[in-house]
Design a protein around this motif. Structure first.
Motif, PDB file in Angstrom:
ATOM      1  N   ARG A   5       0.845  -1.203   0.000  1.00 48.55           N
ATOM      2  CA  ARG A   5       0.000   0.000   0.000  1.00 48.55           C
ATOM      3  C   ARG A   5       0.877   1.249   0.000  1.00 48.55           C
ATOM      4  O   ARG A   5       0.601   2.197  -0.721  1.00 48.55           O
ATOM      5  CB  ARG A   5      -0.912   0.010   1.222  1.00 48.55           C
ATOM      6  CG  ARG A   5      -2.021  -0.994   1.164  1.00 48.55           C
ATOM      7  CD  ARG A   5      -2.776  -0.990   2.494  1.00 48.55           C
ATOM      8  NE  ARG A   5      -3.664  -2.091   2.579  1.00 48.55           N
ATOM      9  CZ  ARG A   5      -4.976  -2.013   2.382  1.00 48.55           C
ATOM     10  NH1 ARG A   5      -5.532  -0.872   2.092  1.00 48.55           N
ATOM     11  NH2 ARG A   5      -5.723  -3.075   2.470  1.00 48.55           N
ATOM     12  N   THR A   9       1.027   3.993  -3.012  1.00 48.20           N
ATOM     13  CA  THR A   9       0.808   5.414  -2.727  1.00 48.20           C
ATOM     14  C   THR A   9       1.998   6.235  -3.209  1.00 48.20           C
ATOM     15  O   THR A   9       1.827   7.299  -3.813  1.00 48.20           O
ATOM     16  CB  THR A   9       0.564   5.628  -1.223  1.00 48.20           C
ATOM     17  OG1 THR A   9      -0.589   4.867  -0.843  1.00 48.20           O
ATOM     18  CG2 THR A   9       0.332   7.082  -0.893  1.00 48.20           C
ATOM     19  N   GLU A  13       1.658   9.145  -6.103  1.00 40.30           N
ATOM     20  CA  GLU A  13       2.057  10.530  -5.849  1.00 40.30           C
ATOM     21  C   GLU A  13       2.999  11.053  -6.927  1.00 40.30           C
ATOM     22  O   GLU A  13       3.097  12.256  -7.141  1.00 40.30           O
ATOM     23  CB  GLU A  13       2.733  10.643  -4.478  1.00 40.30           C
ATOM     24  CG  GLU A  13       1.772  10.503  -3.322  1.00 40.30           C
ATOM     25  CD  GLU A  13       2.484  10.384  -1.980  1.00 40.30           C
ATOM     26  OE1 GLU A  13       3.737  10.306  -1.940  1.00 40.30           O
ATOM     27  OE2 GLU A  13       1.769  10.351  -0.960  1.00 40.30           O
ATOM     28  N   PRO A  71      -5.827   1.116  -1.979  1.00 33.73           N
ATOM     29  CA  PRO A  71      -5.820   2.476  -2.529  1.00 33.73           C
ATOM     30  C   PRO A  71      -5.512   2.513  -4.025  1.00 33.73           C
ATOM     31  O   PRO A  71      -4.686   1.754  -4.511  1.00 33.73           O
ATOM     32  CB  PRO A  71      -4.711   3.180  -1.739  1.00 33.73           C
ATOM     33  CG  PRO A  71      -3.826   2.083  -1.260  1.00 33.73           C
ATOM     34  CD  PRO A  71      -4.722   0.895  -1.050  1.00 33.73           C
ATOM     35  N   HIS A  72      -6.220   3.366  -4.724  1.00 33.23           N
ATOM     36  CA  HIS A  72      -5.984   3.677  -6.134  1.00 33.23           C
ATOM     37  C   HIS A  72      -6.305   2.538  -7.099  1.00 33.23           C
ATOM     38  O   HIS A  72      -6.018   2.648  -8.292  1.00 33.23           O
ATOM     39  CB  HIS A  72      -4.540   4.143  -6.374  1.00 33.23           C
ATOM     40  CG  HIS A  72      -4.081   5.199  -5.430  1.00 33.23           C
ATOM     41  ND1 HIS A  72      -4.523   6.497  -5.486  1.00 33.23           N
ATOM     42  CD2 HIS A  72      -3.233   5.148  -4.368  1.00 33.23           C
ATOM     43  CE1 HIS A  72      -3.968   7.195  -4.528  1.00 33.23           C
ATOM     44  NE2 HIS A  72      -3.168   6.403  -3.830  1.00 33.23           N
TER      45      HIS A  72
END
Length: 191
Positions: A5, A9, A13, A71-72
């Motif tokens: 994760r 991330t 970014e 996430p994402h």
């Protein structure tokens, strides 16, 4: 999975894209992916012959709006493989693998995603096979403290140094360099 994760991330970014396979060492992600409604998804089929076997693959891709606690994640992939050795035509092995990616439908076609996952597996096989077979990593007696991570890093560094030097046969290279310790130093450019 926490480390992955963080990695995802970090990539997001910086505007980079990723594909993450849900392996057996990530049971939570694997369980979430397996529970998706794959029965209702059309499959892309492909078959291949090589390495004394024939392989049939089906790829299903599902756009994610909810359902995966990662996430994402924009799409989930299910890859089913059915293999048979050419010398054993009646004997099949089957397996299902899952993956997630942040790429959206308009950013990558199914054949591109399939190719990227296959290339990921070839990298995994190239590194992990050498670590498992040549360095016998699974039977290592180093089990406490930072020892396992240090030894894994040293094995990976050795593989990388040999490959950078254009050496493909790690076992033969290890035997060659073990005979004279100055060979290793010369390979690393120290002497």
């Amino acid at each position: 999975m926490h480390c992955q994760r963080d990695h995802v991330t970090y990539l997001a970014e910086r505007g980079a894209h990723w594909i993450l396979t849900g392996e057996g060492d990530q049971p939570s992600l694997q369980k979430q992916l397996a529970a998706l409604p794959w029965r209702h998804v059309d499959a892309t089929r492909h078959d291949d012959r090589g390495h004394c076997r024939r392989e049939f693959r089906t790829l299903k891709i599902l756009t994610l709006s909810t359902g995966i606690a990662f996430p994402h994640a924009a799409q989930a992939l299910q890859i089913r493989r059915r293999r048979r050795r050419l010398d054993e035509p009646q004997r099949f092995t089957t397996g299902t693998a899952y993956a997630i990616t942040d790429l959206r439908v308009h950013q990558a076609k199914p054949h591109q995603l399939a190719a990227w996952i296959r290339s990921h597996w070839s990298i995994e096989n190239a590194v992990h096979w050498v670590r498992d077979v040549t360095y016998d990593e699974d039977r290592s007696q180093t089990r406490t403290g930072n020892g396992p991570q240090v030894m894994a890093a040293l094995r990976t560094a050795a593989i990388g140094a040999l490959r950078t030097a254009g050496i493909n046969n790690t076992a033969a290279a290890n035997r060659h360099h073990a005979r004279d310790n100055t060979r290793t130093l010369a390979l690393l450019g120290i002497i």
